[in-house]
Enzyme design. Sequence first.
Site, PDB file in Angstrom:
ATOM      1  N   CYS A 287       0.675  -1.297  -0.099  1.00 22.18           N
ATOM      2  CA  CYS A 287      -0.033   0.015   0.139  1.00 22.18           C
ATOM      3  C   CYS A 287       0.913   1.191   0.193  1.00 22.18           C
ATOM      4  O   CYS A 287       1.864   1.303   0.417  1.00 22.18           O
ATOM      5  CB  CYS A 287      -0.911   0.177   1.266  1.00 22.18           C
ATOM      6  SG  CYS A 287      -1.941  -1.506   1.450  1.00 22.18           S
TER       7      CYS A 287
ATOM      8  N   CYS B 243      -2.862   4.962   2.938  1.00 22.69           N
ATOM      9  CA  CYS B 243      -4.047   3.758   2.653  1.00 22.69           C
ATOM     10  C   CYS B 243      -4.843   3.844   3.992  1.00 22.69           C
ATOM     11  O   CYS B 243      -4.425   3.625   5.062  1.00 22.69           O
ATOM     12  CB  CYS B 243      -3.444   2.424   2.449  1.00 22.69           C
ATOM     13  SG  CYS B 243      -4.678   1.100   2.134  1.00 22.69           S
TER      14      CYS B 243
ATOM     15  N   CYS C 108      -2.376  -3.123  -3.604  1.00 21.51           N
ATOM     16  CA  CYS C 108      -3.948  -2.817  -2.753  1.00 21.51           C
ATOM     17  C   CYS C 108      -4.918  -2.349  -3.546  1.00 21.51           C
ATOM     18  O   CYS C 108      -4.474  -1.432  -4.557  1.00 21.51           O
ATOM     19  CB  CYS C 108      -3.798  -1.899  -1.456  1.00 21.51           C
ATOM     20  SG  CYS C 108      -5.153  -1.255  -0.630  1.00 21.51           S
TER      21      CYS C 108
ATOM     22  N   CYS D 226      -6.104   1.732  -2.280  1.00 22.45           N
ATOM     23  CA  CYS D 226      -5.169   2.986  -2.425  1.00 22.45           C
ATOM     24  C   CYS D 226      -4.349   3.038  -3.771  1.00 22.45           C
ATOM     25  O   CYS D 226      -3.870   4.176  -3.987  1.00 22.45           O
ATOM     26  CB  CYS D 226      -4.150   3.319  -1.013  1.00 22.45           C
ATOM     27  SG  CYS D 226      -2.917   1.975  -1.076  1.00 22.45           S
TER      28      CYS D 226
END
Length: 373
Positions: free
Chosen positions: A48, A52, A79, A82
């Site tokens: 991430c 995030c 992810c 994000c």
Amino acid sequence: MTAQTLTPPMVNTSAHQEEEAHWQAVLSRDPNFNGAFVYAVRSTGIYCRPTCPSRKPGRPQVVFFPVPEAAEQAGFRACRRCLPQQRPSSDPHIELVRRVCQCIQENLDESSDKNAGTLPTLAQLGDAAGVSPYHLQRVFKQVMGVTPRQYADSCRLNQLKTGIKNDHSLTDALYLAGYGSSSRLYEQASGQLGMTPGGYQRSGKGMQIAYTVVDSPLGLLLVAATQRGICAVSLGDSEAYLTGTLRQEYSAAEVRRDDAILGRWVDAIVEHLAGRLPRIDVPLDIRATAFERLVWEKLRRIPYGETRSYGEIAQTINQPKAARAAAKACSKNPVAVVIPCHRVIRQDGGLGGYRWGITRKEALLAQEQGLSL
């Protein structure tokens, strides 16, 4: 042998401070650090950006990477909340590396379409990026921990694995991954898969693996081997867990217990664990990427009774910024003790993690230094 005292290596203060700053940025979701790094979580396999909104993991589960491509090469997925791979960086070196990674990936896709199996040279990549080949090689290796060629090989191998797992035939997966011929596939991929590509496709189908489980000074010890050498060494408290993990790894192989055939190798490992045999010389048949194999070879050269830090291992392979990648390679070691990843500790002298439990790591180091707990 003379008892030795564990001497912590010099602490890399700047690296430690940088990681601490990154961790604080993650905790506070500081937008100023977006594009400066990404963080990955070992337990989820996801990476991430610092802001995030997902639930924050525990610090021991987190590893940092300068660019998303480095996280993906280490096996982490982006992810979906994000979208960290879409964030630009203000660091010109990082942006240079990201452009080169994109160029490599685009050429991989084109070579797959043409079934040509060709990749741009370092000079061609340098021309495309507007820098010299030497500068490109140096910066790329500093940021990614591998050379552009190694990164390209890793991407191509991942394409091959994806094709196999998506039920493509081996021939289709070969050309979709950009290998120009089956001979190129077997030359370049077999060493990284640890078995032939066909064997990987079939989860080890056709392979014969013998194993045994015995008592050892550190609990139950599982040793498994193919006809070529030892493929797994595990420590634990449950025979069911150890054998279940082995069968899951080689789900389509013929896995059978054979206490007799492995006796000599098992005896050597048990003698080593008891402190009576400093060096283990046994044949190995293990899967490894080029980077993992490089790290594991360095681990085997650490003298009995001594330790190294993850940073020192990274230095010995001429990739000083690859300490985190070296730590990940240690965590993937399939043959405990034979490849002595327990001899690698944190830069501050702390023991760090160990796949088979920190208590076992502490006991192994104490045994090797002639101490007793």
